[in-house]
Every structure is written in structure tokens, then in C-alpha cells.
Design an enzyme around this catalytic site. Structure first.
Site, PDB file in Angstrom:
ATOM      1  N   ASP A   1      15.290  12.083  29.205  1.00 50.38           N
ATOM      2  CA  ASP A   1      14.526  12.696  28.119  1.00 50.38           C
ATOM      3  C   ASP A   1      15.341  12.639  26.826  1.00 50.38           C
ATOM      4  O   ASP A   1      16.547  12.881  26.822  1.00 50.38           O
ATOM      5  CB  ASP A   1      14.176  14.151  28.472  1.00 50.38           C
TER       6      ASP A   1
ATOM      7  N   ASN B   1       3.301  19.209  32.814  1.00 51.06           N
ATOM      8  CA  ASN B   1       2.457  19.991  31.920  1.00 51.06           C
ATOM      9  C   ASN B   1       1.085  19.342  31.768  1.00 51.06           C
ATOM     10  O   ASN B   1       0.980  18.111  31.668  1.00 51.06           O
ATOM     11  CB  ASN B   1       3.119  20.107  30.537  1.00 51.06           C
TER      12      ASN B   1
ATOM     13  N   HIS C   1       3.684  12.618  33.166  1.00 53.15           N
ATOM     14  CA  HIS C   1       5.132  12.491  33.365  1.00 53.15           C
ATOM     15  C   HIS C   1       5.648  13.667  34.152  1.00 53.15           C
ATOM     16  O   HIS C   1       5.264  14.807  33.903  1.00 53.15           O
ATOM     17  CB  HIS C   1       5.889  12.357  32.036  1.00 53.15           C
ATOM     18  N   LEU C   2       6.525  13.355  35.082  1.00 55.82           N
ATOM     19  CA  LEU C   2       7.232  14.374  35.855  1.00 55.82           C
ATOM     20  C   LEU C   2       8.576  14.622  35.192  1.00 55.82           C
ATOM     21  O   LEU C   2       9.376  13.688  35.038  1.00 55.82           O
ATOM     22  CB  LEU C   2       7.455  13.863  37.286  1.00 55.82           C
TER      23      LEU C   2
END
Ligand code: AMP
Length: 113
Positions: free
Chosen positions: A31, A86, A99-100
Site C-alpha cells: 500500500d 471495504n 482489494h483485500l
């Protein structure tokens, strides 16, 4: 693939990322704004806007994403970690491509804020 989707561009290799893993179906990368000492994302190359877009045919793909997240955590020395996905703006989704999040390397609060 969606033309203007940020994560589709990452999946196509058009935006450089700190990549941990890639295969025909998935990409995992760190990230850009880490919220923990270890924070990476696992995404499908197929464009799915989020959990609400998962069709029955996508279920094996989502399972592969979960398994890849756990395997990559272990391979990066993270024994205890949190998965976050989310759905929608109120939940905190900012990129509308499934996305995880895999977060680890520090104690986590519960419930999440
Ligand atoms: P969410 O808020 O669940 O939609 O998560 C989106 C995540 O994508 C955030 O944690 C961002 O920091 C991350 N992100 C956005 N752009 C990039 C990028 N170019 N490379 C890596 N991570 C990114």
C-alpha cells in the site's frame, strides 16, 4: 478491465507499484500509504467494483485472493494479521476495484474505528 480504474491500471502494469506477487489472476503490492508496518493489497486483475459485485463465478477468485493474502503474510514474516475489505464510502472504500488489505506488524484495535 475498466479503462480509468486505478487498480486496473496497476493490474495492466501501467502504474509502478512495489509488487509482492503476480499471476494470471491476481496482483499483490504494498500500500502506498501504509497503516501498519506491513500493509499490502491483493487485487483481482478482473475488474470487480467491490464485494457487492462478486458473482457466483467469481467466488473461487475471491478464495484465491484470501489464500494469497495469508501466504504472502507468512512469507513476509507476519504471523498475525488483519484482513480488511471495504464496501462503499461510509466503510472507507476509496478505490472502487475489489482489494483485500493485509495489515500486520502491530497490535490492532477492536472494534475498528
Ligand atoms: P480503500 O480505502 O479500502 O479503497 O483502500 C484503497 C487503498 O489503496 C488505500 O489504502 C490507498 O493507500 C491505496 N492506494 C491508492 N493508490 C495506490 C497506489 N498507486 N499504490 C498502492 N496503493 C495505493
Amino acid at each position: 478491465m475498466a479503462e480509468d480504474c486505478l487498480f486496473c491500471k496497476i493490474a495492466r502494469g501501467e502504474i509502478p507499484v512495489d509488487k509482492l506477487y503476480e499471476d494470471d489472476d491476481l496482483v499483490a503490492f504494498r500500500d502506498i500509504a501504509p497503516q501498519a508496518p506491513q500493509h499490502f493489497l491483493v487485487i483481482p486483475k478482473k475488474h470487480l467494483a467491490g464485494p457487492n459485485a462478486i458473482a457466483v463465478e467469481d467466488e473461487p477468485l475471491i478464495g484465491r485472493i484470501m489464500a494469497a493474502g495469508a501466504r504472502l503474510a507468512r512469507e513476509n514474516g507476519v504471523e498475525s494479521f488483519r484482513f480488511v475489505v471495504n464496501e462503499g464510502e461510509e466503510a472507507g472504500q476509496t478505490v472502487f476495484h475489489f482489494h483485500l488489505h493485509v495489515l500486520g506488524g502491530r497490535a490492532m484495535d477492536w472494534p475498528p474505528g
